[in-house]
Design a protein around this motif. Structure first.
Motif, PDB file in Angstrom:
ATOM      1  N   LEU A 499       0.827  -1.208   0.000  1.00 32.72           N
ATOM      2  CA  LEU A 499       0.000   0.000   0.000  1.00 32.72           C
ATOM      3  C   LEU A 499       0.861   1.259   0.000  1.00 32.72           C
ATOM      4  O   LEU A 499       0.539   2.245  -0.674  1.00 32.72           O
ATOM      5  N   SER A 500       1.966   1.235   0.756  1.00 33.27           N
ATOM      6  CA  SER A 500       2.867   2.397   0.745  1.00 33.27           C
ATOM      7  C   SER A 500       3.506   2.563  -0.626  1.00 33.27           C
ATOM      8  O   SER A 500       3.702   3.691  -1.101  1.00 33.27           O
ATOM      9  N   ASN A 501       3.822   1.422  -1.307  1.00 33.77           N
ATOM     10  CA  ASN A 501       4.355   1.506  -2.669  1.00 33.77           C
ATOM     11  C   ASN A 501       3.340   2.104  -3.628  1.00 33.77           C
ATOM     12  O   ASN A 501       3.693   2.853  -4.551  1.00 33.77           O
ATOM     13  N   VAL A 502       2.048   1.772  -3.431  1.00 37.04           N
ATOM     14  CA  VAL A 502       0.988   2.335  -4.268  1.00 37.04           C
ATOM     15  C   VAL A 502       0.960   3.856  -4.124  1.00 37.04           C
ATOM     16  O   VAL A 502       0.939   4.600  -5.122  1.00 37.04           O
ATOM     17  N   TYR A 574       1.198  -1.654 -11.636  1.00 32.61           N
ATOM     18  CA  TYR A 574       1.386  -2.205 -10.284  1.00 32.61           C
ATOM     19  C   TYR A 574       0.301  -1.689  -9.346  1.00 32.61           C
ATOM     20  O   TYR A 574      -0.292  -2.449  -8.571  1.00 32.61           O
ATOM     21  N   VAL A 575       0.012  -0.392  -9.403  1.00 29.38           N
ATOM     22  CA  VAL A 575      -1.020   0.211  -8.550  1.00 29.38           C
ATOM     23  C   VAL A 575      -2.364  -0.452  -8.777  1.00 29.38           C
ATOM     24  O   VAL A 575      -3.064  -0.859  -7.831  1.00 29.38           O
ATOM     25  N   ASN A 576      -2.753  -0.579 -10.029  1.00 31.06           N
ATOM     26  CA  ASN A 576      -4.049  -1.162 -10.373  1.00 31.06           C
ATOM     27  C   ASN A 576      -4.152  -2.601  -9.882  1.00 31.06           C
ATOM     28  O   ASN A 576      -5.176  -3.011  -9.327  1.00 31.06           O
ATOM     29  N   ASP A 577      -3.090  -3.387 -10.056  1.00 28.64           N
ATOM     30  CA  ASP A 577      -3.125  -4.800  -9.677  1.00 28.64           C
ATOM     31  C   ASP A 577      -3.205  -4.969  -8.162  1.00 28.64           C
ATOM     32  O   ASP A 577      -3.989  -5.777  -7.643  1.00 28.64           O
ATOM     33  N   ILE A 578      -2.406  -4.196  -7.413  1.00 29.08           N
ATOM     34  CA  ILE A 578      -2.409  -4.308  -5.949  1.00 29.08           C
ATOM     35  C   ILE A 578      -3.772  -3.920  -5.379  1.00 29.08           C
ATOM     36  O   ILE A 578      -4.326  -4.612  -4.504  1.00 29.08           O
ATOM     37  N   VAL A 579      -4.352  -2.818  -5.867  1.00 34.28           N
ATOM     38  CA  VAL A 579      -5.650  -2.366  -5.361  1.00 34.28           C
ATOM     39  C   VAL A 579      -6.736  -3.403  -5.634  1.00 34.28           C
ATOM     40  O   VAL A 579      -7.572  -3.695  -4.771  1.00 34.28           O
ATOM     41  N   ARG A 581      -6.283  -6.640  -5.980  1.00 39.91           N
ATOM     42  CA  ARG A 581      -6.046  -7.793  -5.111  1.00 39.91           C
ATOM     43  C   ARG A 581      -6.541  -7.536  -3.684  1.00 39.91           C
ATOM     44  O   ARG A 581      -6.861  -8.477  -2.951  1.00 39.91           O
ATOM     45  N   LEU A 582      -6.582  -6.286  -3.281  1.00 38.16           N
ATOM     46  CA  LEU A 582      -7.086  -5.938  -1.954  1.00 38.16           C
ATOM     47  C   LEU A 582      -8.587  -5.661  -1.970  1.00 38.16           C
ATOM     48  O   LEU A 582      -9.148  -5.186  -0.981  1.00 38.16           O
ATOM     49  N   GLY A 583      -9.262  -5.964  -3.098  1.00 41.07           N
ATOM     50  CA  GLY A 583     -10.712  -5.795  -3.196  1.00 41.07           C
ATOM     51  C   GLY A 583     -11.155  -4.384  -3.450  1.00 41.07           C
ATOM     52  O   GLY A 583     -12.332  -4.051  -3.201  1.00 41.07           O
ATOM     53  N   GLY A 584     -10.261  -3.523  -3.952  1.00 37.38           N
ATOM     54  CA  GLY A 584     -10.614  -2.134  -4.193  1.00 37.38           C
ATOM     55  C   GLY A 584     -10.708  -1.781  -5.664  1.00 37.38           C
ATOM     56  O   GLY A 584     -10.645  -2.646  -6.540  1.00 37.38           O
ATOM     57  N   LYS A 585     -10.874  -0.497  -5.931  1.00 38.46           N
ATOM     58  CA  LYS A 585     -11.007   0.014  -7.292  1.00 38.46           C
ATOM     59  C   LYS A 585     -10.162   1.283  -7.437  1.00 38.46           C
ATOM     60  O   LYS A 585      -9.915   1.979  -6.453  1.00 38.46           O
ATOM     61  N   VAL A 586      -9.758   1.554  -8.694  1.00 35.33           N
ATOM     62  CA  VAL A 586      -9.008   2.773  -8.998  1.00 35.33           C
ATOM     63  C   VAL A 586      -9.770   3.551 -10.059  1.00 35.33           C
ATOM     64  O   VAL A 586     -10.095   2.997 -11.117  1.00 35.33           O
ATOM     65  N   HIS A 587     -10.080   4.813  -9.799  1.00 33.63           N
ATOM     66  CA  HIS A 587     -10.740   5.695 -10.754  1.00 33.63           C
ATOM     67  C   HIS A 587      -9.800   6.842 -11.103  1.00 33.63           C
ATOM     68  O   HIS A 587      -9.078   7.357 -10.229  1.00 33.63           O
ATOM     69  N   VAL A 588      -9.810   7.233 -12.380  1.00 32.51           N
ATOM     70  CA  VAL A 588      -8.916   8.303 -12.842  1.00 32.51           C
ATOM     71  C   VAL A 588      -9.738   9.356 -13.577  1.00 32.51           C
ATOM     72  O   VAL A 588     -10.583   9.014 -14.422  1.00 32.51           O
ATOM     73  N   PHE A 598      -6.310  10.769  -9.123  1.00 27.42           N
ATOM     74  CA  PHE A 598      -6.455   9.336  -8.896  1.00 27.42           C
ATOM     75  C   PHE A 598      -7.248   9.133  -7.616  1.00 27.42           C
ATOM     76  O   PHE A 598      -6.929   9.719  -6.570  1.00 27.42           O
ATOM     77  N   GLU A 599      -8.290   8.272  -7.696  1.00 24.74           N
ATOM     78  CA  GLU A 599      -9.097   7.965  -6.525  1.00 24.74           C
ATOM     79  C   GLU A 599      -9.053   6.458  -6.280  1.00 24.74           C
ATOM     80  O   GLU A 599      -9.424   5.664  -7.146  1.00 24.74           O
ATOM     81  N   ILE A 600      -8.580   6.075  -5.100  1.00 23.64           N
ATOM     82  CA  ILE A 600      -8.514   4.660  -4.713  1.00 23.64           C
ATOM     83  C   ILE A 600      -9.625   4.398  -3.691  1.00 23.64           C
ATOM     84  O   ILE A 600      -9.748   5.125  -2.694  1.00 23.64           O
ATOM     85  N   ILE A 601     -10.421   3.370  -3.937  1.00 23.34           N
ATOM     86  CA  ILE A 601     -11.516   3.000  -3.037  1.00 23.34           C
ATOM     87  C   ILE A 601     -11.207   1.624  -2.471  1.00 23.34           C
ATOM     88  O   ILE A 601     -11.069   0.659  -3.220  1.00 23.34           O
ATOM     89  N   LEU A 602     -11.057   1.543  -1.150  1.00 20.23           N
ATOM     90  CA  LEU A 602     -10.740   0.279  -0.484  1.00 20.23           C
ATOM     91  C   LEU A 602     -11.823  -0.054   0.543  1.00 20.23           C
ATOM     92  O   LEU A 602     -12.367   0.864   1.200  1.00 20.23           O
ATOM     93  N   PRO A 603     -12.147  -1.328   0.721  1.00 21.51           N
ATOM     94  CA  PRO A 603     -13.133  -1.701   1.756  1.00 21.51           C
ATOM     95  C   PRO A 603     -12.518  -1.580   3.158  1.00 21.51           C
ATOM     96  O   PRO A 603     -11.355  -1.931   3.379  1.00 21.51           O
ATOM     97  N   LEU A 604     -13.313  -1.057   4.087  1.00 21.40           N
ATOM     98  CA  LEU A 604     -12.851  -0.939   5.477  1.00 21.40           C
ATOM     99  C   LEU A 604     -12.827  -2.307   6.140  1.00 21.40           C
ATOM    100  O   LEU A 604     -13.555  -3.223   5.742  1.00 21.40           O
TER     101      LEU A 604
END
Length: 606
Positions: A499-502, A574-579, A581-588, A598-604
């Motif tokens: 996540l820090s790499n993202v 890399y960003v898209n794949d990691i997000v 895999r963590l069950g999230g989405k990336v919007h641009v 860039f908007e990253i949406i992750l489940p709490l």
């Protein structure tokens, strides 16, 4: 793969596809012609059967009238019944013969549709002599001709084939009455060719008709002619002993044949029998019906309003053909929707052909798309290797120069300068290690070997930590970072390192693609069961075409005349794949020369 190779492959596949389409068209057209012939034969057979039944019905009515004089005319009645029986048997034998011919015709048409050149060998003695006897096979010649014919305004090629012997020899006796077909295989050269130089096969079909049935029909027709040789009135006179009253009674019964045609016709009976006969031959379709005498239409039954029937869709037969005078009437049926009937019978064939063509076209399009995509990926990988070589070469060259400087005794004696060179070597090693780590991470993602930890991570703390770690880089570029960490519930289940790499990749891109003094905004906010992380800049932005490709591996946004933007084109992939895999989405969201968000949406974490 070169452009010429791709163009050649596309051309060959197009030719192959057009060839398949042409073959399918030819096959469907031949099948349609065969179906039309079978339909015509079936309708004609049904009409003949109805006409025979109507005539038989009238004869039976006459027989019922004659029962009043049964004792006086017993011998004549038996004679009439015998005629009726023989006529019925003849009709049955003819129908059997017609079925044999239809079966033969169906097999012959299938053979014609299967092979482009088919030649029947009608003379079995010729076949036994010149084909079955090896001594005379060399005397056979095959003559192929090609002629251009204008058909319906279009020019088409009509190929023909001839078969003959160059020398006459005594013909051998035929072993059977089958009809054999000569079928050339492989390439064909037009002109005359000897049999031994051809690759061919011989197919045998049963005869068109049964000789036994033909002889039986002829024998029964001769019997019928003998029974009809003596006039009916002479027979009655002989049987009655010239009794005028008896002759008069029988003459009254014979008036049945002289009734008006309209009184002899039972329309409902003919309509019902015609429906039954057509249905027995798998023809269940509406039609127009017409019954007329010599000059007048007596009855019409119309399912279609079309007034002028075409000759191809109109079928007729004579009624009461056994009358001594000319034909009394005519029965006609008309199928305006004949084409739809035939096409309906070919639904499965048409559907399968269309499905096959769609599969071929889809495969063709997918193959071309894959080839072009692979070519593009190959070009991007080549660019990636060149760029990676440059990225690795710079820190290696710096380390080499610093190492050589440390070998100088004067520089080594100066501890301050030596320490500075050691720091340079350390920083470049770290830089080189980061490059290698990025490439390895992408390789692990492709092989699905990357194991992510799922621990509790506070996103607000993580964002703050990443920004703090990049402080020197931000100061170097004069970046202004605004942080709005407003998420009240910011704990997610994820891998802190990745996540820090993202976040590092997104901030690094914001710095790279800003002109001067980058203006970057980082926000977090809670939304239901999700957290939204936004990284926005006011840099050069992207076009719509670039926006659709940024998550592809090795893709890098062109930067015009700027050559200081480094990277491998792997960060956003890399960003898209990691997000994900963590069950999230990336919007641009991006606009040219106005910046990118860039908007990253992750489940709490629950």
């Amino acid at each position: 793969m070169k452009h010429k190779s791709i163009a050649l492959i596309i051309g060959l596949m197009t030719v192959a596809l057009l060839g398949v389409v042409a073959m399918q068209y030819f096959f469907i057209r031949q099948s349609y012609v065969l179906k039309a012939q079978l339909f015509d034969e079936s309708v004609k057979a049904a009409l003949n059967a109805v006409a025979a039944k109507a005539e038989k019905r009238e004869v039976m009515e006459l027989a019922n009238a004659q029962r009043k004089n049964k004792e006086k005319l017993e011998r004549e009645q038996r004679k009439l019944e015998e005629q009726l029986r023989i006529k019925t048997e003849v009709e049955q034998l003819r129908e059997k013969q017609a079925k044999l011919f239809l079966a033969f015709k169906r097999q012959e048409d299938e053979l014609m549709a299967q092979y482009p050149f088919v030649l029947p060998i009608e003379n079995n003695q010729f076949y036994e002599t010149y084909f079955n006897d090896p001594r005379y096979q060399s005397l056979v010649r095959i003559d192929f001709q090609s002629n251009d014919i204008v058909d319906g305004g279009f020019r088409r090629n009509d190929n023909s084939i001839g078969l003959y012997a160059v020398q006459q020899v005594p013909l051998l006796r035929a072993k059977d009455d089958s009809i054999r077909y000569f079928i050339p295989l492989g390439p064909i050269a037009f002109g005359s060719t000897a049999l031994k130089y051809l690759n061919y096969t011989i197919r045998a079909l049963p005869p068109r008709e049964n000789p036994r049935l033909r002889n039986e029909i002829a024998r029964k027709e001769r019997q019928l002619q003998l029974l009809q040789a003596n006039t009916l009135m002479d027979t009655v006179a002989i049987l009655s002993g010239k009794n005028p009253q008896l002759v008069q009674d029988f003459e009254a019964e014979m008036e049945l044949y002289k009734r008006p045609f309209s009184e002899r016709i039972n329309v409902s009976y003919i309509k019902a029998e015609l429906d039954k006969e057509l249905l027995s031959r798998d023809i269940n379709s509406p039609f127009n019906l017409e019954i007329r005498d010599r000059n007048t239409i007596l009855y019409t039954f119309a399912n279609f309003s079309e007034a002028k029937p075409s000759s191809q869709n109109l079928y007729s037969t004579d009624l009461f053909r056994a009358d001594n005078e000319s034909t009394s009437g005519r029965l006609s049926v008309y199928f305006p929707n004949k084409g739809y009937i035939l096409m309906g019978n070919m639904t499965v064939m048409l559907f399968s052909s269309v499905a096959l063509l769609l599969v071929l076209i889809g495969s063709f399009a997918y193959t071309i798309f894959t080839m072009l995509r692979q070519k593009k990926i190959s070009e991007m990988k080549t660019d990636f290797i060149n760029n990676m070589t440059h990225e690795f070469k710079t820190p290696v060259a710096t380390i080499m120069i610093a190492s050589e400087s440390l070998k100088d005794a004067e520089i080594a004696a100066d501890q301050q300068r030596a320490a500075r060179l050691a720091n340079i070597i350390y920083d470049e090693n770290v830089r080189l290690g980061n490059h290698i780590e990025r490439v390895l991470n992408i390789a692990r993602l492709e092989k699905d070997n990357l194991n992510l930890e799922h621990r509790s991570v506070d996103v607000n703390d993580l964002v703050q930590a990443v920004v703090d770690s990049m402080e020197l880089q931000l100061l170097k570029h004069g970046a202004n970072v605004g942080m709005h960490l407003d998420a009240t519930d910011a704990v997610v289940s994820g891998d802190e390192l990745h996540l820090s790499n993202v976040l590092f990749n997104l901030l690094d891109n914001a710095i790279k693609y800003s002109n001067e003094n980058p203006d970057i905004t980082i926000k977090t906010k809670s939304g239901g069961k999700q957290i939204h992380i936004t990284v926005a800049d006011r840099g050069i932005g992207m076009s719509r075409d670039q926006l659709s490709k940024i998550f592809d591996q090795f893709y890098r946004i062109p930067t015009g005349n700027r050559h200081d933007v480094k990277g491998f084109g792997l960060g956003l992939s890399y960003v898209n794949d990691i997000v994900k895999r963590l069950g999230g989405k990336v919007h641009v969201r991006s606009e040219k020369d106005k910046g990118t968000t860039f908007e990253i949406i992750l489940p709490l974490k629950r």
